[in-house]
Write a protein that holds these residues in place. Sequence first.
Motif, PDB file in Angstrom:
ATOM      1  N   ALA A   8       1.141  -1.039  -0.011  1.00 41.44           N
ATOM      2  CA  ALA A   8      -0.279  -0.013  -0.273  1.00 41.44           C
ATOM      3  C   ALA A   8       0.915   0.637   0.066  1.00 41.44           C
ATOM      4  CB  ALA A   8      -1.181  -0.051   0.958  1.00 41.44           C
ATOM      5  N   LEU A   9       0.517   2.306  -0.949  1.00 43.13           N
ATOM      6  CA  LEU A   9       1.155   3.855  -0.469  1.00 43.13           C
ATOM      7  C   LEU A   9       0.031   5.280  -0.205  1.00 43.13           C
ATOM      8  CD1 LEU A   9       3.718   4.742  -1.398  1.00 43.13           C
ATOM      9  CD2 LEU A   9       2.655   5.919  -3.606  1.00 43.13           C
ATOM     10  N   ASP A  10       0.904   5.342   0.976  1.00 48.79           N
ATOM     11  CA  ASP A  10       0.112   6.568   1.681  1.00 48.79           C
ATOM     12  C   ASP A  10       1.144   7.217   2.048  1.00 48.79           C
ATOM     13  OD1 ASP A  10      -3.049   6.647   2.556  1.00 48.79           O
ATOM     14  OD2 ASP A  10      -1.349   7.608   4.505  1.00 48.79           O
ATOM     15  N   ASP A  11       1.143   8.271   2.121  1.00 49.52           N
ATOM     16  CA  ASP A  11       1.186   9.869   2.388  1.00 49.52           C
ATOM     17  C   ASP A  11       3.123   9.751   3.002  1.00 49.52           C
ATOM     18  OD1 ASP A  11       0.752  11.375   4.190  1.00 49.52           O
ATOM     19  OD2 ASP A  11       1.347  11.097   6.106  1.00 49.52           O
ATOM     20  N   GLY A  12       3.248   9.165   1.470  1.00 50.64           N
ATOM     21  CA  GLY A  12       4.756   8.769   1.369  1.00 50.64           C
ATOM     22  C   GLY A  12       5.013   7.535   1.493  1.00 50.64           C
ATOM     23  N   GLN A  13       4.372   6.312   2.534  1.00 47.16           N
ATOM     24  CA  GLN A  13       5.070   5.452   3.180  1.00 47.16           C
ATOM     25  C   GLN A  13       4.448   4.458   2.300  1.00 47.16           C
ATOM     26  OE1 GLN A  13       6.166   5.633   6.332  1.00 47.16           O
ATOM     27  NE2 GLN A  13       6.845   7.497   5.451  1.00 47.16           N
ATOM     28  N   VAL A  31      -5.654   1.403   3.874  1.00 48.08           N
ATOM     29  CA  VAL A  31      -5.024   2.710   5.271  1.00 48.08           C
ATOM     30  C   VAL A  31      -6.521   3.634   5.313  1.00 48.08           C
ATOM     31  CG1 VAL A  31      -3.836   4.718   5.240  1.00 48.08           C
ATOM     32  CG2 VAL A  31      -2.846   2.143   4.668  1.00 48.08           C
ATOM     33  N   ASP A  32      -7.205   3.742   6.336  1.00 45.20           N
ATOM     34  CA  ASP A  32      -8.157   4.696   6.148  1.00 45.20           C
ATOM     35  C   ASP A  32      -8.123   6.120   6.363  1.00 45.20           C
ATOM     36  OD1 ASP A  32      -7.646   5.500   8.941  1.00 45.20           O
ATOM     37  OD2 ASP A  32      -9.075   3.907  10.105  1.00 45.20           O
ATOM     38  N   GLY A  33      -9.389   6.767   6.004  1.00 46.31           N
ATOM     39  CA  GLY A  33      -8.478   8.053   5.814  1.00 46.31           C
ATOM     40  C   GLY A  33      -8.833   8.681   7.093  1.00 46.31           C
ATOM     41  N   GLN A  34      -8.208   8.608   8.002  1.00 46.77           N
ATOM     42  CA  GLN A  34      -6.429   8.842   9.824  1.00 46.77           C
ATOM     43  C   GLN A  34      -5.861   8.223   9.538  1.00 46.77           C
ATOM     44  OE1 GLN A  34     -10.449   8.166   9.991  1.00 46.77           O
ATOM     45  NE2 GLN A  34     -11.141   9.364   9.805  1.00 46.77           N
ATOM     46  N   GLY A  35      -5.750   7.394   8.254  1.00 40.68           N
ATOM     47  CA  GLY A  35      -4.471   8.052   8.396  1.00 40.68           C
ATOM     48  C   GLY A  35      -3.487   5.838   9.071  1.00 40.68           C
ATOM     49  N   ASN A  36      -4.416   5.493   9.911  1.00 35.26           N
ATOM     50  CA  ASN A  36      -4.268   4.560  10.354  1.00 35.26           C
ATOM     51  C   ASN A  36      -4.530   3.189   9.344  1.00 35.26           C
ATOM     52  OD1 ASN A  36      -4.807   4.826  13.497  1.00 35.26           O
ATOM     53  ND2 ASN A  36      -7.097   5.716  12.143  1.00 35.26           N
ATOM     54  N   VAL A  37      -3.879   2.519   9.935  1.00 36.63           N
ATOM     55  CA  VAL A  37      -3.098   0.871   8.910  1.00 36.63           C
ATOM     56  C   VAL A  37      -4.529  -0.151   9.386  1.00 36.63           C
ATOM     57  CG1 VAL A  37      -1.762  -0.615   7.750  1.00 36.63           C
ATOM     58  CG2 VAL A  37      -0.756   1.663   9.002  1.00 36.63           C
ATOM     59  N   TRP A  38      -4.657  -0.905   8.585  1.00 34.08           N
ATOM     60  CA  TRP A  38      -5.539  -1.785   9.077  1.00 34.08           C
ATOM     61  C   TRP A  38      -5.127  -3.495   8.395  1.00 34.08           C
ATOM     62  CZ3 TRP A  38      -9.381  -1.876  12.652  1.00 34.08           C
ATOM     63  CH2 TRP A  38      -9.782  -0.339  13.716  1.00 34.08           C
ATOM     64  N   VAL A  39      -5.188  -4.243   8.943  1.00 31.85           N
ATOM     65  CA  VAL A  39      -4.365  -6.187   8.424  1.00 31.85           C
ATOM     66  C   VAL A  39      -5.510  -6.733   9.077  1.00 31.85           C
ATOM     67  CG1 VAL A  39      -2.499  -4.779   8.077  1.00 31.85           C
ATOM     68  CG2 VAL A  39      -2.711  -5.709  10.253  1.00 31.85           C
ATOM     69  N   ALA A  40      -4.891  -7.919   8.321  1.00 30.86           N
ATOM     70  CA  ALA A  40      -5.809  -9.590   9.309  1.00 30.86           C
ATOM     71  C   ALA A  40      -4.898 -10.324   9.803  1.00 30.86           C
ATOM     72  CB  ALA A  40      -6.574 -10.184   8.276  1.00 30.86           C
ATOM     73  N   SER A  41      -5.026 -10.661  11.290  1.00 31.70           N
ATOM     74  CA  SER A  41      -3.980 -11.810  11.725  1.00 31.70           C
ATOM     75  C   SER A  41      -4.298 -13.233  11.643  1.00 31.70           C
ATOM     76  CB  SER A  41      -3.621 -11.170  12.708  1.00 31.70           C
ATOM     77  OG  SER A  41      -2.280 -12.076  13.136  1.00 31.70           O
ATOM     78  N   ALA A  88      -9.042  -8.434  12.971  1.00 36.49           N
ATOM     79  CA  ALA A  88      -8.962  -7.452  12.264  1.00 36.49           C
ATOM     80  C   ALA A  88      -8.187  -6.570  13.317  1.00 36.49           C
ATOM     81  CB  ALA A  88      -9.814  -6.639  11.772  1.00 36.49           C
ATOM     82  N   ILE A  89      -7.171  -6.008  12.634  1.00 33.68           N
ATOM     83  CA  ILE A  89      -6.026  -4.986  13.618  1.00 33.68           C
ATOM     84  C   ILE A  89      -5.607  -3.608  13.038  1.00 33.68           C
ATOM     85  CG2 ILE A  89      -3.174  -5.165  14.684  1.00 33.68           C
ATOM     86  CD1 ILE A  89      -3.660  -7.928  14.783  1.00 33.68           C
ATOM     87  N   ARG A  90      -5.816  -2.736  13.859  1.00 33.72           N
ATOM     88  CA  ARG A  90      -4.777  -1.719  13.558  1.00 33.72           C
ATOM     89  C   ARG A  90      -4.460  -1.363  14.059  1.00 33.72           C
ATOM     90  NH1 ARG A  90      -5.022   3.142  16.955  1.00 33.72           N
ATOM     91  NH2 ARG A  90      -4.887   4.481  16.397  1.00 33.72           N
ATOM     92  N   ALA A  91      -3.322  -0.909  13.488  1.00 30.71           N
ATOM     93  CA  ALA A  91      -1.926  -1.935  13.200  1.00 30.71           C
ATOM     94  C   ALA A  91      -1.265  -0.328  14.269  1.00 30.71           C
ATOM     95  CB  ALA A  91      -1.016  -2.202  12.879  1.00 30.71           C
ATOM     96  N   MET A  92      -1.045   1.040  13.025  1.00 29.67           N
ATOM     97  CA  MET A  92      -0.638   1.924  13.674  1.00 29.67           C
ATOM     98  C   MET A  92      -1.363   2.754  13.019  1.00 29.67           C
ATOM     99  SD  MET A  92       3.014   0.961  11.434  1.00 29.67           S
ATOM    100  CE  MET A  92       3.132   0.139  10.440  1.00 29.67           C
ATOM    101  N   PRO A  93      -0.482   3.947  12.917  1.00 32.24           N
ATOM    102  CA  PRO A  93      -1.019   5.782  11.878  1.00 32.24           C
ATOM    103  C   PRO A  93      -0.077   5.276  10.739  1.00 32.24           C
ATOM    104  CG  PRO A  93      -0.038   6.560  14.125  1.00 32.24           C
ATOM    105  CD  PRO A  93      -0.073   4.966  14.038  1.00 32.24           C
ATOM    106  N   CYS A  94      -0.622   5.595   9.973  1.00 34.34           N
ATOM    107  CA  CYS A  94       1.535   5.983   8.935  1.00 34.34           C
ATOM    108  C   CYS A  94       1.256   6.669   8.688  1.00 34.34           C
ATOM    109  CB  CYS A  94      -0.050   5.540   7.529  1.00 34.34           C
ATOM    110  SG  CYS A  94       0.843   4.991   6.241  1.00 34.34           S
ATOM    111  N   SER A  95       1.105   7.682   8.878  1.00 32.55           N
ATOM    112  CA  SER A  95       1.964   9.407   9.236  1.00 32.55           C
ATOM    113  C   SER A  95       2.138   9.197  10.429  1.00 32.55           C
ATOM    114  CB  SER A  95       1.048  10.895   8.578  1.00 32.55           C
ATOM    115  OG  SER A  95       0.586  10.503   9.269  1.00 32.55           O
ATOM    116  N   SER A  96       3.801   9.948  10.836  1.00 32.76           N
ATOM    117  CA  SER A  96       3.673  10.184  12.337  1.00 32.76           C
ATOM    118  C   SER A  96       3.530  10.964  12.871  1.00 32.76           C
ATOM    119  CB  SER A  96       5.413  10.547  12.291  1.00 32.76           C
ATOM    120  OG  SER A  96       5.983  10.916  11.093  1.00 32.76           O
TER     121      SER A  96
END
Length: 137
Positions: free
Chosen positions: A47-52, A105-115, A129-137
């Motif tokens: 995935a590409l989001d916010d330069g990441q 990656v949702d509209g707030q920059g949160n990364v969601w994955v399945a484990s 389903a896991i909210r792993a982290m925000p994509c941007s710092s």
Amino acid sequence: MADEDVGGAIGHYLIGLDLYSGAVLIRQAVDPGGTNPATELQRTGLALDDGQVVFGMGGNDGDCGQYWGFVIAVPESGGAARVFQTDAAGNHAGAIWMGGAAPIVDGQGNVWVASGNGLAPIPHRATPAIRAMPCSS
């Protein structure tokens, strides 16, 4: 992404190419510290989001040794990776699978994955389903 075996050393690399010339613009190792790259596999799309560039890693349940699930975000121009680890309480497993799909990656920059196949704190065969982290710092 590429899995490479260079002189017997296995590693995972984020590789960026110039679309016009094919020149390599970035070649960065992305294996999380303290892991065995032979048992960690890139399991998701990118995935590409916010330069990441965001992707997930993990192993194959029961057939490749000890591994952990990771969500990794690397700046598209290279630099320090941000890493989220599943089963961080000293257990292993919990691979990020996604059936080859990219992390969401949702509209707030949160990364969601399945484990899957984690050892703690949910049952072995659960697929959360896991909210792993925000994509941007």
